[in-house]
Design an enzyme around this catalytic site. Structure first.
Site, PDB file in Angstrom:
ATOM      1  N   ASP A 604      34.609  37.472  38.722  1.00  0.00           N
ATOM      2  CA  ASP A 604      35.677  39.184  38.853  1.00  0.00           C
ATOM      3  C   ASP A 604      34.690  39.550  37.201  1.00  0.00           C
ATOM      4  O   ASP A 604      34.925  39.292  36.310  1.00  0.00           O
ATOM      5  CB  ASP A 604      37.096  39.101  38.117  1.00  0.00           C
ATOM      6  CG  ASP A 604      37.104  40.241  38.429  1.00  0.00           C
ATOM      7  OD1 ASP A 604      37.858  40.708  39.008  1.00  0.00           O
ATOM      8  OD2 ASP A 604      37.590  40.868  37.012  1.00  0.00           O
ATOM      9  N   LEU A 605      34.213  40.758  37.241  1.00  0.00           N
ATOM     10  CA  LEU A 605      32.988  41.655  35.933  1.00  0.00           C
ATOM     11  C   LEU A 605      34.876  41.851  35.532  1.00  0.00           C
ATOM     12  O   LEU A 605      35.580  42.430  35.651  1.00  0.00           O
ATOM     13  CB  LEU A 605      33.264  43.019  36.400  1.00  0.00           C
ATOM     14  CG  LEU A 605      31.872  42.465  38.190  1.00  0.00           C
ATOM     15  CD1 LEU A 605      30.862  43.655  38.408  1.00  0.00           C
ATOM     16  CD2 LEU A 605      30.282  41.365  37.098  1.00  0.00           C
ATOM     17  N   ASP A 647      35.300  45.007  42.343  1.00  0.00           N
ATOM     18  CA  ASP A 647      34.079  44.044  41.163  1.00  0.00           C
ATOM     19  C   ASP A 647      34.577  42.598  41.604  1.00  0.00           C
ATOM     20  O   ASP A 647      34.141  41.833  40.588  1.00  0.00           O
ATOM     21  CB  ASP A 647      34.060  44.669  39.668  1.00  0.00           C
ATOM     22  CG  ASP A 647      35.848  44.980  39.193  1.00  0.00           C
ATOM     23  OD1 ASP A 647      36.792  43.946  40.237  1.00  0.00           O
ATOM     24  OD2 ASP A 647      36.123  44.525  38.140  1.00  0.00           O
TER      25      ASP A 647
END
Length: 744
Positions: A604-605, A647
């Protein structure tokens, strides 16, 4: 006064009639047999094309069952989005009217449901009409095709059933149920364009051998009347044998044409017999005339006797001739004409005498006719032999063939011209029709949207169109020679690498040897320049074959685009959830055999939302695309990088190590490589009006890792483990890596 015909003459005429009739009958029989053979050969080619189209339609429609089976396996028997998935699938499988899942043999899910509600709850194993073939599908584990059947939802159709087997916790397969594809027979026939056979004058019958009774079962037929000696073509189906039979509606051969040929043969035979009598009578009459002349003109000189006989014979010949015979004087006026000429031009014989010959020529050619006549009279040319357009008394035209030469009297003095005219209107009409047909055929071949080539029995190229040269990029110097060998074309292609690596002469010899079999063939070939061609060849009667080349490059590209849309994320070009689930299932199954661990990473960004809020989704999409590029650089070809949504990304590593700690160490190396790659600054360039603006952004990723082997857990739990570990990494301050603890 009536005269009796000599019995010998009658016998001779009868023999001539019988011989002519026998010859005509033999010729008519040979022509009729040849016509029937040609028609059967044409119908055989047509039947093979229709059978192939039917096979293609069935295979394409039934392949939907494998997609439904994959959905069942992905959900381990539980499908929550079947209606939506099946609704989308129907768009890609024309001809399929219904998709259904029947766990344990009882239909529970049907798409579309509207109009098919009565199928819900239908037990396929207990229905007398369908249980036998449903049990065959379950017991053999293979796709089966049953039909025709009266469908529960109404109408008739064929049903493809694919048994679905899942694996229990011990890895043993168990029967889950059936994936069903319903194809309505009218739609199947229309997709294969079988109804168009009736428009072309053919009846057809589609049948199979029933697996229970062993009797022939008619699936569909254009007529209830049995076909007469039909052409039959077996459909090559892996799940049963079907047979397509085709025969002309009016039967084989042209009955009307046969009747006309028989009538013409009889007329011709009668004419020969009658001519035998005429010739015999003519000879008898000549003998009588000569005898009478001898008795009555004994005082006359022998020269006068001969002259009288010749004049009488000449008059008989003129009056019985089937062509126009005439004589013109030195001024171009007719002095003598026979009866056939009078009939041909619509004048009386008396009216023709003294008439100017060129006045009988068509006005458009009259001056040319006058010049040629004057040239002949002046000894400028010895003879005239020409086709000419003539003009009748009723102002209608016809074509005649003129043969003329100078005419001399008994003393050798030139007296004019003698000419013969044969009516060739019928022949000219046939020639014009043949010319028009040849021009039409040439236009069709040259305007065909693909390449066409024709090779004779000696493998010499006898015809081709411009598209053939264009699609295969063949030089004019190769194909426009007076004699072009098929082997020359193959060798040219082999030398430029069209058939891949290998010995050129071996490639040429193999292809030429296959060509000498003159068998129908169809295959696809991608040329060295990337052009995809569909190549179809059909043998010709008497040897040789005609080949059609169709450019299918665009169609192949569209198929590839559909594949990309189905299994890859449109923005990042990474695998989507569907492809990830499929590959994860394959990796878990492979781990059962290899006993090697795999790893699933959930990424996960960090700080992605502020970038979107500040610079917009365009810049956010640029970041996601760059992240995908960096991810692909960090993993092997056998690994899978996928976009899970937003994302969030997932990386699956396979074939790590049989030792769990060693596998964890290998997964950590890849995770740190990804962590390093994603933490590097991002320079994102976007278009701001007419100018380009660059945004520098720093982004990290929180990574959760879960190890797996075999089917020790479900895919859903494995994803949950990796997701939980990812949130632990975020809780630890982001830009961190956490492993799922199986003991926790």
């Amino acid at each position: 006064m009536l005269r009796l015909i000599n019995p010998r003459l009658l016998a001779a005429a009868a023999i001539v009639f019988l011989l002519a009739a026998a010859a005509a009958a033999g010729l008519i029989w040979q022509v009729q047999q040849h016509d029937v053979q040609e028609e059967r050969a044409r119908v055989t080619g047509l039947t093979k094309d229709q059978a192939h189209a039917l096979e293609t339609s069935l295979e394409r429609a039934l392949s939907a069952s494998y997609a439904m089976a994959a959905l069942v396996r992905q959900g381990n028997g539980s499908i929550t989005n079947f209606d939506a998935a099946a609704g989308q699938m129907l768009q890609f499988y024309p001809g399929v009217s219904l998709l259904a899942l029947s766990p344990g043999g009882v239909i529970r899910s049907v798409v579309p449901l509207a109009g098919n509600e009565s199928a819900i709850g239908f037990d396929q194993f207990r229905d007398p009409a369908q249980s036998r073939e449903a049990l065959i599908a379950r017991d053999t584990g293979k796709l089966t095709l049953a039909g025709p059947l009266n469908l529960v939802q109404g109408g008739t159709g064929v049903i493809g059933r694919l048994p679905v087997f899942l694996e229990d916790a011990q890895g043993k397969p168990w029967f889950w149920g059936l994936a069903n594809v319903v194809i309505r027979i009218p739609g199947l026939l229309e997709s294969a364009r079988l109804p168009h056979l009736v428009e072309q004058g053919f009846n057809y019958e589609l049948s199979r051998v029933h697996p229970d009774s062993g009797q022939k079962q008619i699936i569909a037929a254009s007529s209830s009347t049995p076909l007469v000696t039909p052409v039959q073509q077996d459909l090559k189906l892996a799940y049963g044998n079907w047979t397509l039979s085709v025969a002309p509606v009016k039967g084989w051969g042209d009955r009307l044409g046969l009747g006309l040929k028989v009538l013409l043969g009889l007329l011709f035979s009668l004419l020969l017999g009658y001519m035998t009598i005429l010739i015999g009578n003519l000879r008898s009459h000549q003998e009588e005339l000569e005898q009478k002349v001898t008795e009555r003109t004994q005082a006359l000189a022998k020269a006068n006797d001969d002259l009288a006989g010749r004049e009488a014979l000449f008059k008989q010949i003129l009056d019985t001739s089937s062509v126009a015979i005439f004589v013109v004087d030195m001024e171009g006026r007719i002095t003598q004409a026979n009866q056939r000429m009078a009939e041909m031009f619509g004048y009386s014989r008396d009216a023709l005498v003294g008439y100017e010959y060129v006045a009988l020529v068509h006005p458009a050619e009259r001056e040319l006719g006058r010049q040629r006549m004057l040239a002949l009279l002046s000894s400028a040319v010895p003879t005239v032999d020409v086709d000419r357009l003539y003009w009748r008394a009723d102002q209608t035209e016809f074509w005649g063939h003129l043969t003329a030469r100078r005419f001399y009297d008994a003393n050798g003095e030139e007296r004019g011209l003698i000419g013969v005219i044969a009516d060739i209107t019928a022949r000219r009409t046939i020639e014009e029709k043949l010319l028009l047909q040849n021009e039409l055929l040439t236009a069709i071949v040259e305007n065909f949207p693909g390449g066409i080539s024709m090779v004779d029995a000696d493998l010499l190229m006898v015809a081709h169109n411009e598209q053939f040269k264009k699609l295969l990029e063949l030089p004019d110097s190769l194909v426009d020679k007076p004699v072009v060998h098929f082997e020359d074309i193959i060798r040219f292609n082999a030398e430029r690498g069209e058939y891949g690596p290998g010995d050129t002469e071996q490639q040429v010899a193999a292809i030429v040897e296959r060509a000498r079999n003159f068998q129908p063939h169809q295959f696809e070939r991608v040329r060295a320049n990337g052009t995809a061609l569909e190549i179809r060849g059909m043998p010709l009667p008497g040897g040789g074959f005609v080949t059609i080349y169709i450019d299918i490059t665009e169609r192949k590209q569209m198929e590839e685009q559909v594949h990309q849309l189905a299994f890859y994320d449109a923005l990042t070009k990474l695998a989507n959830r569907r492809l990830l689930n499929d590959r994860l299932n394959q990796t878990m199954a492979a781990g059962k055999r290899s006993r090697l661990y795999g790893a699933l990473m959930f990424l996960d960004l960090d700080n992605f939302k502020p970038l979107n809020d500040l610079h917009g989704h365009e810049v956010g999409d640029l970041l996601l695309s760059e992240v995908a590029t960096r991810l692909k650089r960090c993993v092997r070809e056998i690994d899978t990088a996928a976009r899970f949504g937003g994302d969030e990304f997932v990386v699956m590593l396979c074939d790590l190590s049989p030792d769990r700690p060693e596998s964890a160490a290998q997964a950590m190396i890849v995770a740190r490589r990804i962590q390093t790659a994603l933490s590097a600054p991002y320079l994102l360039t976007r278009q701001d009006g007419t100018a380009a603006a660059t945004v520098e952004h720093h982004c990290t990723a929180s990574i959760g890792v879960a190890l797996f082997i075999d089917h020790e857990t479900s895919q859903a739990d494995l994803l949950k483990w990796a997701d939980t570990a990812m949130y632990q990494a975020k809780a630890a301050g982001r830009n961190s890596i956490r492993f799922h603890d199986s003991k926790a």
